[in-house]
Design an enzyme around this catalytic site. Structure first.
Site, PDB file in Angstrom:
ATOM      1  N   SER A  86       0.761  -1.206   0.027  1.00 48.60           N
ATOM      2  CA  SER A  86      -0.076   0.099  -0.016  1.00 48.60           C
ATOM      3  C   SER A  86       0.910   1.256  -0.025  1.00 48.60           C
ATOM      4  O   SER A  86       0.352   2.143  -0.303  1.00 48.60           O
ATOM      5  CB  SER A  86      -0.706   0.124   1.297  1.00 48.60           C
ATOM      6  OG  SER A  86      -1.776  -0.676   1.016  1.00 48.60           O
ATOM      7  N   ASP A  97     -10.647   3.408  17.478  1.00 47.27           N
ATOM      8  CA  ASP A  97     -11.214   3.564  16.304  1.00 47.27           C
ATOM      9  C   ASP A  97     -11.314   4.624  15.560  1.00 47.27           C
ATOM     10  O   ASP A  97     -11.206   5.954  15.875  1.00 47.27           O
ATOM     11  CB  ASP A  97     -13.044   3.583  16.656  1.00 47.27           C
ATOM     12  CG  ASP A  97     -14.098   3.638  15.636  1.00 47.27           C
ATOM     13  OD1 ASP A  97     -13.569   3.854  14.340  1.00 47.27           O
ATOM     14  OD2 ASP A  97     -15.237   3.398  15.696  1.00 47.27           O
ATOM     15  N   ASP A 151      -6.737   5.175   5.179  1.00 41.50           N
ATOM     16  CA  ASP A 151      -6.894   4.126   4.122  1.00 41.50           C
ATOM     17  C   ASP A 151      -7.876   3.147   4.711  1.00 41.50           C
ATOM     18  O   ASP A 151      -7.664   1.969   4.361  1.00 41.50           O
ATOM     19  CB  ASP A 151      -5.615   3.427   4.149  1.00 41.50           C
ATOM     20  CG  ASP A 151      -5.434   2.598   2.542  1.00 41.50           C
ATOM     21  OD1 ASP A 151      -6.383   2.788   1.785  1.00 41.50           O
ATOM     22  OD2 ASP A 151      -4.473   1.721   2.703  1.00 41.50           O
ATOM     23  N   ALA A 206      -2.534   0.307   9.914  1.00 35.58           N
ATOM     24  CA  ALA A 206      -1.520  -1.060   9.908  1.00 35.58           C
ATOM     25  C   ALA A 206      -1.708  -1.741   8.693  1.00 35.58           C
ATOM     26  O   ALA A 206      -2.512  -1.694   7.970  1.00 35.58           O
ATOM     27  CB  ALA A 206      -2.256  -2.016  11.109  1.00 35.58           C
ATOM     28  N   PRO A 207      -0.359  -2.378   8.092  1.00 37.60           N
ATOM     29  CA  PRO A 207       0.818  -2.540   9.122  1.00 37.60           C
ATOM     30  C   PRO A 207       1.676  -1.377   8.941  1.00 37.60           C
ATOM     31  O   PRO A 207       2.640  -1.235   9.871  1.00 37.60           O
ATOM     32  CB  PRO A 207       1.406  -3.707   8.465  1.00 37.60           C
ATOM     33  CG  PRO A 207       1.070  -3.674   7.036  1.00 37.60           C
ATOM     34  CD  PRO A 207      -0.470  -3.031   6.905  1.00 37.60           C
ATOM     35  N   GLY A 208       1.359  -0.315   8.119  1.00 33.75           N
ATOM     36  CA  GLY A 208       2.134   0.969   8.361  1.00 33.75           C
ATOM     37  C   GLY A 208       2.752   1.356   6.992  1.00 33.75           C
ATOM     38  O   GLY A 208       3.778   2.226   6.898  1.00 33.75           O
ATOM     39  N   GLY A 209       2.359   0.725   5.631  1.00 34.39           N
ATOM     40  CA  GLY A 209       3.018   1.273   4.492  1.00 34.39           C
ATOM     41  C   GLY A 209       2.837   2.797   4.183  1.00 34.39           C
ATOM     42  O   GLY A 209       3.731   3.496   3.943  1.00 34.39           O
ATOM     43  N   ASP A 267      -5.052   2.233  14.480  1.00 34.63           N
ATOM     44  CA  ASP A 267      -5.486   1.060  13.750  1.00 34.63           C
ATOM     45  C   ASP A 267      -5.435   0.059  15.012  1.00 34.63           C
ATOM     46  O   ASP A 267      -4.714  -0.097  15.811  1.00 34.63           O
ATOM     47  CB  ASP A 267      -4.698   0.521  12.655  1.00 34.63           C
ATOM     48  CG  ASP A 267      -5.114  -0.512  11.947  1.00 34.63           C
ATOM     49  OD1 ASP A 267      -5.755  -1.385  12.245  1.00 34.63           O
ATOM     50  OD2 ASP A 267      -5.226  -0.066  10.485  1.00 34.63           O
ATOM     51  N   LYS A 270     -12.958   3.894  -1.364  1.00 29.85           N
ATOM     52  CA  LYS A 270     -13.198   2.533  -2.196  1.00 29.85           C
ATOM     53  C   LYS A 270     -14.737   2.451  -2.800  1.00 29.85           C
ATOM     54  O   LYS A 270     -15.616   3.132  -2.086  1.00 29.85           O
ATOM     55  CB  LYS A 270     -13.638   1.308  -0.935  1.00 29.85           C
ATOM     56  CG  LYS A 270     -12.342   1.508   0.179  1.00 29.85           C
ATOM     57  CD  LYS A 270     -10.911   1.283  -0.210  1.00 29.85           C
ATOM     58  CE  LYS A 270     -10.003   1.473   0.777  1.00 29.85           C
ATOM     59  NZ  LYS A 270      -8.636   1.337   0.483  1.00 29.85           N
TER      60      LYS A 270
HETATM   61  C1  SAM Z   1      -5.844  -1.210   3.550  1.00 30.74           C
HETATM   62  S1  SAM Z   1      -5.722  -1.508   5.176  1.00 30.74           S
HETATM   63  C2  SAM Z   1      -4.458  -0.052   5.527  1.00 30.74           C
HETATM   64  C3  SAM Z   1      -2.938  -0.355   4.891  1.00 30.74           C
HETATM   65  C4  SAM Z   1      -2.041   0.568   5.393  1.00 30.74           C
HETATM   66  N1  SAM Z   1      -2.538   2.114   4.448  1.00 30.74           N
HETATM   67  C5  SAM Z   1      -0.736   0.360   5.029  1.00 30.74           C
HETATM   68  O1  SAM Z   1      -0.183   1.146   4.114  1.00 30.74           O
HETATM   69  O2  SAM Z   1      -0.086  -0.611   5.239  1.00 30.74           O
HETATM   70  C6  SAM Z   1      -7.148  -0.985   6.106  1.00 30.74           C
HETATM   71  C7  SAM Z   1      -6.970  -0.764   7.521  1.00 30.74           C
HETATM   72  O3  SAM Z   1      -8.031   0.094   8.125  1.00 30.74           O
HETATM   73  C8  SAM Z   1      -8.032  -0.576   9.525  1.00 30.74           C
HETATM   74  N2  SAM Z   1      -9.428  -0.137   9.981  1.00 30.74           N
HETATM   75  C9  SAM Z   1     -10.719  -0.320   9.291  1.00 30.74           C
HETATM   76  N3  SAM Z   1     -11.480   0.226  10.012  1.00 30.74           N
HETATM   77  C10 SAM Z   1     -10.839   0.923  11.189  1.00 30.74           C
HETATM   78  C11 SAM Z   1     -11.425   1.652  11.951  1.00 30.74           C
HETATM   79  N4  SAM Z   1     -12.831   2.196  12.205  1.00 30.74           N
HETATM   80  N5  SAM Z   1     -10.428   2.189  12.880  1.00 30.74           N
HETATM   81  C12 SAM Z   1      -9.088   1.972  12.666  1.00 30.74           C
HETATM   82  N6  SAM Z   1      -8.604   1.274  11.646  1.00 30.74           N
HETATM   83  C13 SAM Z   1      -9.568   0.604  10.930  1.00 30.74           C
HETATM   84  C14 SAM Z   1      -7.835  -1.988   9.386  1.00 30.74           C
HETATM   85  O4  SAM Z   1      -7.458  -2.764  10.630  1.00 30.74           O
HETATM   86  C15 SAM Z   1      -6.679  -2.330   8.244  1.00 30.74           C
HETATM   87  O5  SAM Z   1      -5.573  -2.407   8.909  1.00 30.74           O
END
Ligand code: SAM
Length: 355
Positions: free
Chosen positions: A189, A261, A277, A222-225, A241, A306
């Protein structure tokens, strides 16, 4: 049917031709030019045809690539050539290029981003070298020209001869930035945010708006990209996250990980950047982004919307209106730049800032 001199060519993600066409049609309708789109599903491009060259001129004078979400590149078409002979394609292309009466700073031969056309990459490369040599011989290259010649090979026999306004067009062939995955980044990501920063911000904006010591919040980190892209610019990040963050990022000392959240988190003090994201309904994300911008909790935002639904273009318009209305109700205005990036799948990425 030939639309020589009166169409534009937009490259897009395969499968998003309809959204790209809708967007061009909406801009065209505002200008009352009477154009129409020609597109084939999964082709990776849309040709938008105007009634006459003057109507196209009106369109291109007021619509440029940075304002479009679903187009990766926007070109003015000069001519379409069918029946390119296998043994001497250049022999047919060159007279057509000469006939445009234009000189260009550079010339690219490229193919749309679809499965069949991708196999033309080798042919494009070898033809491109020969084309440049031929254009040099005929003094058709001019280092001061504002335009670049694009020959779009739709298939082995068919080409569109077009040109880009270098000032506003994408500077990557096919409108696709070829970014290398940084091996230290925790997820792929990361390329999305890197491309967003390269595509949605100008070079001087990146320098002014992404400075060491700045602060950011990453929602759904998460994971942090995405966090990695900020940390590598020495920006400190609150990463929100419930999932685990990459240990290397935590060890950088620039990341505070909050397992909470992302739709409820509000920073104690305003930050420079908020990036998001989170995988959620686009309207829900847009509503939260609007609160951040209206509340002045960040100066700049980059977020992903999305689009798994059917009416994707309508959904984007709706989200944009939702953000703009909320911000306007707070007595503020925003700038909105959006693009379906190469690294975006069924989604778009938005940069927004308070003006
Ligand atoms: C597509 S991944 C993100 C990848 C991240 N941008 C990266 O570069 O590694 C989406 C993330 O959104 C988190 N997520 C979804 N709903 C959430 C919420 N209400 N609060 C916090 N995190 C949330 C998920 O746990 C997931 O880790």
């Amino acid at each position: 049917m030939s639309a020589s001199g009166r169409s534009v060519l937009a490259y897009c993600r395969p499968g998003f031709e309809s959204e790209c066409a809708q967007e061009l049609a909406a801009r065209d309708a505002a200008l009352a030019s009477g154009g129409f789109a020609r597109s084939t599903r999964d082709s990776g491009f849309v040709e938008f045809v105007f009634p006459d060259p003057a109507a196209r001129q009106r369109f291109t004078a007021s619509v440029t690539l940075p304002e479009l979400t679903f187009a990766r590149q926007l070109l003015c078409v000069h001519a379409r050539i069918d029946g390119l002979p296998r043994e001497d394609r250049l022999g047919v292309l060159m007279p057509a290029i000469r006939a445009t009466g234009r000189r260009h700073r550079d010339a690219w031969i490229e193919s749309p981003d679809n499965d069949a056309a991708r196999e033309l990459a080798g042919l494009c490369r070898s033809l491109n070298n020969a084309l440049i040599a031929a254009m040099k011989r005929e003094s058709l290259l001019d280092a001061h020209s504002p335009s670049r010649l694009h020959v779009c090979l739709i298939d082995v026999q068919t080409a569109l001869i077009a040109e880009a306004d270098i000032a506003t067009a994408s500077s990557w062939p096919g409108g696709i930035p070829r970014l290398r995955f940084p091996s230290a980044a925790p997820s792929r990501s990361t390329l999305k945010l890197e491309e967003a920063l390269l595509t949605l911000l100008a070079a001087d904006e990146r320098e002014r708006w992404l400075k060491p010591g700045m602060s950011a919040v990453d929602l759904g980190a998460a994971p942090g990209g995405w966090t990695w892209q900020l940390v590598r610019r020495s920006i400190s990040v609150i990463a929100v996250d419930n999932g685990p963050m990459d240990q290397g990022l935590i060890d950088s000392g620039l990341v505070t990980h909050l397992r909470t959240d992302g739709f409820r988190f509000q920073p104690q003090n305003p930050v420079d950047w908020m990036v998001c994201d989170m995988v959620e309904q686009p309207r829900k994300v847009a509503a939260r982004m609007a609160e951040w911008l209206a509340g002045g909790w960040c100066r700049f935002a980059i977020f992903n919307l999305k689009l798994p639904m059917k009416k994707r273009y309508d959904e984007v318009c709706l989200c944009r209106a939702l953000v703009q209305e909320t911000v306007a109700a707070a007595g503020k205005r925003i700038e909105w730049r959006a693009r379906q990036l190469y690294h975006d799948r069924e989604e778009i990425t938005v940069f927004a800032r308070i003006l």
